[in-house]
Design an enzyme around this catalytic site. Sequence first.
Site, PDB file in Angstrom:
ATOM      1  N   PRO A  64       0.789  -1.241   0.000  1.00  0.00           N
ATOM      2  CG  PRO A  64       0.037  -0.921   2.206  1.00  0.00           C
ATOM      3  CD  PRO A  64       0.758  -1.913   1.313  1.00  0.00           C
ATOM      4  CB  CYS A  65       3.103   2.803  -2.485  1.00  0.00           C
ATOM      5  SG  CYS A  65       2.226   2.425  -4.012  1.00  0.00           S
TER       6      CYS A  65
END
Length: 290
Positions: free
Chosen positions: A258-259
């Site tokens: 989850p950047c």
Amino acid sequence: MNISATLKSDITPDGTDYDTVSRVIEMITDDYRDQPSLDDIAARLKQSPTQLQKTFTRWAGLSPKAFLQAVTLDHAKRLLRQESMPLLETSIEVGLSGPSRLHDLFVTHEAMSPGEWKARGEGLTIRWGFHASPFGRALVMVTERGLAGLAFSDDENGKACFEDMACRWPNAAYVEDREATAAYAARIFDPSRWSPDEPLRIVLIGSDFQVRVWEALLRIPLGRAVTYSDIAGQLGQPRASRAVGAAVGRNPISFVVPCHRALGKSGALTGYHWGLTRKRAMLGWEAGKA
């Protein structure tokens, strides 16, 4: 480079909810200070307010008004100033629905060895296919060891998106195989299938530093946001914020790693490889699922 970028014309259905939702998000982002009403937004899209409300709520799990409160830049900055305050708590404070059980992706991962990474994909077969997703057309790339790539396309044929991903491992063999990637696409975007009993297997292909950053991203819970400097501190390199930001930008498995939960020091959402609108959409979608 062993790549074929010939794409089939029917890679995904046209006219997905995301097309409408992305336009709403853009309007909200541009005009959030004016707090546009549902009627205002619907009129600009030439849709009925009732239908727009249903479409948006079905997609995000919350209304356009609630989404506005959840994902504007001011909201992100407040979140940061309160030391990575959970989005769920913030949503309650601004009058959204009460807490429910939190869901998140349960992921098991491994990393390619440094030697394999330096070979730039040589000897690796990557199967790929485009699929519909809540965030537009998704390019899913898998190896025999698990999910290796997830990207998003805004162009009609997906060629630019495919080439963007394929150039990361130019020596790999690429095989278009939507049947092989369909099961991954179905699991990734279905929260009911996020279970520790059947973890999603992914493989991280990058340098040692990049992999460490991506592993740190995996530890960010659903509903939280952290800064690049936070991640650098976790890695024991507090001065490496810029390097962390570069590694975040090279994350090959968007959404799953989850950047989109990483923010700039000021609280701004900063850049996102697949577009800031999509980053805002992901944060809002997660707020609705939390």
